[in-house]
Scaffold this motif. Structure first.
Motif, PDB file in Angstrom:
ATOM      1  N   ARG A 555      -7.249  -4.744  -6.937  1.00 44.05           N
ATOM      2  CA  ARG A 555      -7.791  -3.489  -7.155  1.00 44.05           C
ATOM      3  C   ARG A 555      -8.098  -2.636  -5.845  1.00 44.05           C
ATOM      4  NH1 ARG A 555      -9.046  -3.138 -12.946  1.00 44.05           N
ATOM      5  NH2 ARG A 555      -9.005  -0.959 -12.306  1.00 44.05           N
ATOM      6  N   ILE A 556      -7.755  -1.348  -5.703  1.00 42.71           N
ATOM      7  CA  ILE A 556      -8.189  -0.614  -4.791  1.00 42.71           C
ATOM      8  C   ILE A 556      -9.380  -0.404  -4.528  1.00 42.71           C
ATOM      9  CG2 ILE A 556      -7.810   1.649  -3.555  1.00 42.71           C
ATOM     10  CD1 ILE A 556      -5.242   0.056  -4.098  1.00 42.71           C
ATOM     11  N   VAL A 557     -10.028  -0.956  -3.455  1.00 40.28           N
ATOM     12  CA  VAL A 557     -11.563  -0.899  -3.067  1.00 40.28           C
ATOM     13  C   VAL A 557     -11.481  -0.481  -1.745  1.00 40.28           C
ATOM     14  CG1 VAL A 557     -11.687  -2.935  -4.377  1.00 40.28           C
ATOM     15  CG2 VAL A 557     -11.365  -3.582  -1.885  1.00 40.28           C
ATOM     16  N   THR A 558     -10.857   0.276  -1.099  1.00 36.46           N
ATOM     17  CA  THR A 558     -10.696   0.836   0.283  1.00 36.46           C
ATOM     18  C   THR A 558     -12.053   1.521   0.641  1.00 36.46           C
ATOM     19  OG1 THR A 558      -8.422   1.168   0.069  1.00 36.46           O
ATOM     20  CG2 THR A 558      -9.481   2.325   1.962  1.00 36.46           C
ATOM     21  N   ASN A 559     -12.564   2.314  -0.196  1.00 37.05           N
ATOM     22  CA  ASN A 559     -13.795   3.096  -0.152  1.00 37.05           C
ATOM     23  C   ASN A 559     -15.196   1.982   0.056  1.00 37.05           C
ATOM     24  OD1 ASN A 559     -12.652   5.768   0.307  1.00 37.05           O
ATOM     25  ND2 ASN A 559     -12.741   6.141  -1.926  1.00 37.05           N
ATOM     26  N   TYR A 602      -3.879   2.220  -0.990  1.00 37.15           N
ATOM     27  CA  TYR A 602      -3.966   3.241  -1.845  1.00 37.15           C
ATOM     28  C   TYR A 602      -3.206   2.758  -2.816  1.00 37.15           C
ATOM     29  CZ  TYR A 602      -4.854   5.557   2.784  1.00 37.15           C
ATOM     30  OH  TYR A 602      -5.321   5.859   4.077  1.00 37.15           O
ATOM     31  N   ALA A 603      -3.493   3.503  -3.985  1.00 34.29           N
ATOM     32  CA  ALA A 603      -2.797   3.129  -5.502  1.00 34.29           C
ATOM     33  C   ALA A 603      -1.437   3.269  -5.361  1.00 34.29           C
ATOM     34  CB  ALA A 603      -3.818   3.667  -6.441  1.00 34.29           C
ATOM     35  N   ASN A 604      -0.971   4.196  -4.643  1.00 37.15           N
ATOM     36  CA  ASN A 604       0.571   4.639  -4.793  1.00 37.15           C
ATOM     37  C   ASN A 604       1.122   4.050  -3.667  1.00 37.15           C
ATOM     38  OD1 ASN A 604       0.193   5.805  -7.278  1.00 37.15           O
ATOM     39  ND2 ASN A 604      -0.373   7.630  -6.536  1.00 37.15           N
ATOM     40  N   ALA A 605       0.647   3.433  -2.689  1.00 36.97           N
ATOM     41  CA  ALA A 605       1.335   2.810  -1.650  1.00 36.97           C
ATOM     42  C   ALA A 605       1.600   1.198  -1.878  1.00 36.97           C
ATOM     43  CB  ALA A 605       0.730   3.115  -0.315  1.00 36.97           C
ATOM     44  N   LEU A 606       2.353   0.826  -2.694  1.00 35.43           N
ATOM     45  CA  LEU A 606       2.579  -0.730  -3.093  1.00 35.43           C
ATOM     46  C   LEU A 606       3.631  -1.239  -2.373  1.00 35.43           C
ATOM     47  CD1 LEU A 606       1.288  -0.145  -6.852  1.00 35.43           C
ATOM     48  CD2 LEU A 606      -0.183  -0.606  -4.638  1.00 35.43           C
ATOM     49  N   VAL A 607       3.668  -1.448  -1.384  1.00 33.06           N
ATOM     50  CA  VAL A 607       4.716  -1.914  -0.642  1.00 33.06           C
ATOM     51  C   VAL A 607       4.468  -3.520  -0.274  1.00 33.06           C
ATOM     52  CG1 VAL A 607       6.362  -1.928   1.261  1.00 33.06           C
ATOM     53  CG2 VAL A 607       5.508   0.190   0.441  1.00 33.06           C
ATOM     54  N   ASN A 608       5.431  -4.658  -0.529  1.00 33.21           N
ATOM     55  CA  ASN A 608       5.165  -5.823  -0.367  1.00 33.21           C
ATOM     56  C   ASN A 608       5.515  -6.157   1.205  1.00 33.21           C
ATOM     57  OD1 ASN A 608       6.889  -6.432  -3.439  1.00 33.21           O
ATOM     58  ND2 ASN A 608       4.633  -6.797  -3.068  1.00 33.21           N
ATOM     59  N   TYR A 609       4.961  -7.306   1.751  1.00 31.67           N
ATOM     60  CA  TYR A 609       4.924  -7.419   3.016  1.00 31.67           C
ATOM     61  C   TYR A 609       6.523  -7.669   3.639  1.00 31.67           C
ATOM     62  CZ  TYR A 609       6.707 -12.401   3.630  1.00 31.67           C
ATOM     63  OH  TYR A 609       7.264 -13.443   3.468  1.00 31.67           O
ATOM     64  N   ASN A 610       7.359  -8.361   2.752  1.00 30.56           N
ATOM     65  CA  ASN A 610       8.693  -8.510   3.110  1.00 30.56           C
ATOM     66  C   ASN A 610       9.667  -7.271   2.889  1.00 30.56           C
ATOM     67  OD1 ASN A 610       8.358  -8.982   0.479  1.00 30.56           O
ATOM     68  ND2 ASN A 610       9.554 -10.843   0.300  1.00 30.56           N
ATOM     69  N   ARG A 611       9.228  -6.325   3.384  1.00 35.20           N
ATOM     70  CA  ARG A 611       9.740  -4.981   3.176  1.00 35.20           C
ATOM     71  C   ARG A 611      11.010  -4.594   4.005  1.00 35.20           C
ATOM     72  NH1 ARG A 611       5.756  -5.883   6.698  1.00 35.20           N
ATOM     73  NH2 ARG A 611       5.641  -4.846   8.568  1.00 35.20           N
ATOM     74  N   PRO A 627      -0.884  -1.346   4.625  1.00 36.71           N
ATOM     75  CA  PRO A 627      -2.093  -2.094   3.712  1.00 36.71           C
ATOM     76  C   PRO A 627      -3.396  -2.211   4.083  1.00 36.71           C
ATOM     77  CG  PRO A 627      -0.763  -3.730   4.685  1.00 36.71           C
ATOM     78  CD  PRO A 627      -0.100  -2.553   5.320  1.00 36.71           C
ATOM     79  N   LEU A 628      -4.119  -2.438   3.078  1.00 39.48           N
ATOM     80  CA  LEU A 628      -5.634  -2.546   3.458  1.00 39.48           C
ATOM     81  C   LEU A 628      -5.600  -3.826   4.454  1.00 39.48           C
ATOM     82  CD1 LEU A 628      -8.397  -1.412   3.556  1.00 39.48           C
ATOM     83  CD2 LEU A 628      -8.665  -2.803   1.221  1.00 39.48           C
TER      84      LEU A 628
END
Length: 761
Positions: A555-559, A602-611, A627-628
């Motif tokens: 879950r997005i916990v950035t803040n 971010y909730a709309n920045a969902l990229v896996n590491y093997n990009r 990513p965070l």
């Protein structure tokens, strides 16, 4: 699907040409079990065969409106004597004692022994992180936390103990492991996966299977594994459970198929099918996936069972079958062996009619029944349909509990540790707060005692929540507890802030309540606002905040993370998770977990590491991969230095092995464990290469000042990818190795005598 069918036809032509060029090999001699199965099938009526392909839930044979669970003898008699049901599964209800399970299974197998051919029932259960429906069992961390250990031995041990305790519950079939690729962070079953990387999943998944099945699944301590959910289930486009995926054939083969191929090699005897659809084709209706690929390419010869009501759903949800009867015809002809119906006998009725109408061949039915009976023979059910209660003295033992403790200890992942605030001193005054602080539901997750895990606080009352574990660790007098917030609403914030001001440090426990499958669907990956608001108010006190995340997906916990002095990822660590978290926070355990997923910022920045390289961004793009926390990230209370990266040769030729070594030294003051992750990148290829890929890993323990040399061996097959015609190839070119801070390059060269193409898979 047109492209897929063309590929399949092309493959068939290629195979046919090869077969014409080769002398015909004599048929392999049938095993003794195959001979027994053939002899039994020869005695069976059509109805008895179709009955073996029928699986119903235990609710169908149980009394209704009873205050306690009881088998209904008349319903059971109908299931066995009239419909010859071959399998029963457990899904609802609650956790039972071993004695209750003994009574239930004894009654079911007793009824089966009264049928004409006395074929035992195979009972199945979801024991996905321990025996989830038996009281007093050993509950391990969920698979996502298991993956964070990067420890093959722990995976194998989890499999062995779970198998032991499942058999101790008199159940021989476990619907596990989940081998889905956890690529969609929204998906509510992320925590049941081993992360987002195919190599990690296939490696640990194979170890779990070997633990489940041992060398001989007929013995009293092992079970039949069920790899699931074949195929592509973990990548729904909208992130919701059981919704469509769009996955090209080459992409499917590159990322989603390898864990299942490895599981077949590891000997998995059964498989559960993906409930969703790919490119508009439900997998339960896909002959390409269930027969051409699964049987023709992977050479899987075990049982393919549907998931919940999924043949019926071909009609009611997917709308590819005009009637329920058509749905049965499509699914069985596609390659389904057993239908998890699960509430009625419609599958039985329709399939008997379809065979008589010659819309399903008797040969297809015999094929399915052969696979089912073979697994029953392999499990020893004909000789021992119910186990002996006295054979399982280790059930729920301290030995097994300590294995779960180790798994939880090695799973906990330290994501952030500003100014080395952790580990905390035990004499501090601590505020423990947040919605996950004092409930076992947030440690055990779903599939714990019940389907949704909603009774964990009752059944795991003798286990420690995070709060209770901290109280035991440093004494109740040093711990103040205020809830602060529920999962989606604020509670006593002012009292919590007041308590924080009177404390030396705040341990803020955020995350999720238990859920699974569609019940866990969400529309927003952001953690509920109330939890972030609690973090904000506590940070204003100026007291250091230790953020502990107990959650099944990132879950997005950035803040909140911005406000924390340290952040700890606990995942769903199971019954011993509270103690493991406390041990990490106060330094009795040095954390060694690594993220098996990418933690998004971010909730709309969902990229896996093997990009792909295009996803990295460039000088004109501030919205590239950011990513965070990245896959593989994890801190320790000590430090490790990598040195002397060495490769055995600068150029790797086809059919050769490249040996890679690196020295890893513990340069800190405390003993620690390090997951050594080997990433390899191909710089240029005919298909855009991934930025980097995990190709091997090892986990080592090091004392302060100690150095160990870690060795990896790489072949052309390990460097392969799937090209645009769905062939697995290794192309010549330059490759970059990354091991910790060390990097080095080598070249791969193919030649005509040893072609780089490695085959279809």
């Amino acid at each position: 699907m047109k492209k897929l069918l063309v590929s399949a036809i092309g493959l068939s032509l290629l195979i046919g040409t090869c077969l014409m060029a080769q002398p015909k090999k004599p048929a392999a001699a049938k095993s003794s079990i195959d001979q027994k199965v053939d002899a039994l099938i020869a005695k069976m009526t059509l109805e008895e065969k179709v009955g073996q392909m029928t699986e119903v839930t235990s609710d169908v044979v149980s009394k209704t409106n009873s205050p306690i669970h009881q088998i209904d003898p008349e319903k059971l008699k109908e299931a066995i004597m009239k419909y010859h049901v071959g399998s029963i599964l457990n899904v609802t209800g609650t956790a039972y004692t071993r004695q209750h399970w003994f009574d239930v299974i004894t009654e079911i197998q007793g009824a089966a022994a009264k049928d004409r051919l006395k074929i035992p029932v195979i009972y199945g259960i979801d024991a996905i992180h321990g025996v989830t429906y038996t009281t007093g069992s050993t509950l391990f961390p969920h698979e996502i936390a298991l993956a964070a250990t990067f420890n093959r031995n722990i995976a194998h041990t989890l499999g062995e103990i779970t198998a032991y305790e499942t058999r101790a519950s008199y159940i021989p079939w476990n619907y596990s492991p989940v081998l889905d690729l956890g690529k969609s962070a929204l998906w509510p079953r992320i925590y049941e996966t081993m992360g987002e990387d195919p190599y990690l999943i296939k490696t640990l998944g194979a170890e779990v299977i070997k633990g489940y099945q041992g060398n001989d699944i007929s013995d009293k301590y092992h079970v039949a594994a069920c790899m699931k959910h074949y195929l592509g289930y973990g990548f729904p486009m909208n992130g919701k459970d059981r919704t469509p995926s769009w996955i090209p054939d080459r992409y499917m083969r590159e990322y989603f198929l390898p864990p299942f191929a490895e599981a077949v090699k590891a000997g998995a005897r059964t498989l559960m099918i993906n409930s969703g659809e790919i490119n508009g084709v439900p997998i339960h209706a896909s002959k390409y996936m269930l027969t051409d690929v699964l049987r023709g390419e992977l050479h899987f010869d075990g049982i393919a069972v549907t998931d919940w009501r999924d043949i019926q759903y071909l009609n009611t949800r997917h709308h590819v079958a005009a009637t329920q009867k058509d749905a049965v015809m499509i699914a069985v002809n596609a390659g389904v062996d057993m239908s998890m119906v699960p509430y009625d006998y419609t599958f039985f009725t329709y399939l008997v009619e379809l065979v008589k109408e010659k819309k399903v061949t008797m040969a297809r039915v015999n094929e399915a029944v052969h696979r089912i009976l073979k697994v029953k023979y392999e499990l020893g059910l004909f000789e021992r349909p119910v186990g002996n209660p006295d054979d399982y003295p280790k059930f729920g033992s301290e030995e097994f509990r300590m294995a779960s403790v180790q798994a939880a200890n090695e799973a906990i992942t330290l994501l952030k540790n500003n100014n080395k605030i952790l580990p905390l001193k035990k004499g501090l005054k601590v505020l423990v707060t947040g919605p996950t602080a004092n409930t076992m539901r947030s440690l055990d997750g779903g599939w714990s005692y019940t389907w949704q895990g909603d009774q964990s606080d009752k059944f795991a009352a003798d286990k420690n929540t995070i709060l209770e574990a901290i109280q035991q660790k440093i004494g109740k007098d040093n711990v103040n507890y205020q809830p602060g917030a529920a999962f989606d609403s604020l509670l006593n914030v002012s009292e919590t802030v007041k308590a924080a001001k009177n404390s030396d440090v705040i341990i803020l426990c955020l995350g999720e309540l238990s859920y699974t499958e569609n019940v866990g669907n969400i529309d927003d990956l952001n953690l509920p606002l109330a939890q972030i608001q609690l973090a904000t108010e506590l940070a204003k006190t100026g007291k250091p905040v230790i953020l502990v995340l107990a959650e099944g997906r990132p879950r997005i916990v950035t803040n909140a993370d911005k406000l924390s002095n340290a952040t700890v990822m606990a995942y769903l660590p199971g019954n011993e998770g509270g103690d493991a978290i406390a041990s990490v926070l106060f330094g009795d355990v040095n954390p060694s977990g690594r993220l098996p997923i990418t933690y998004p910022r971010y909730a709309n920045a969902l990229v896996n590491y093997n990009r792909k390289n295009l996803e990295n961004g460039n000088s004109d793009d501030s919205h590239g991969y950011n990513p965070l926390y990245e896959f593989g990230h994890g801190l320790s209370y000590t430090t490790f230095a990598y040195d002397n990266l060495h490769i055995s040769k600068p150029t790797l030729n086809a059919n050769e092995t490249l040996t890679i070594t690196v020295d890893v030294k513990n340069t800190g003051q405390v003993e620690g464990k390090e997951s050594v992750l080997l990433f390899i990148s191909q710089l240029y290829a005919s298909i855009a290469p991934d930025t980097k890929r995990l190709r091997a890993f090892d986990k080592i323990g090091l004392k302060p000042g100690e150095t160990k040399t870690v060795t990896f061996k790489i072949t052309a097959k390990d460097l392969a990818f799937v090209n645009d015609v769905s062939k697995t190839v290794t192309e010549a070119g330059e490759f970059k190795i990354q091991l910790g801070s060390q990097t080095q390059s080598f070249n791969y060269v193919s030649n005509l005598d040893a072609p780089s193409r490695t085959g279809r898979l």
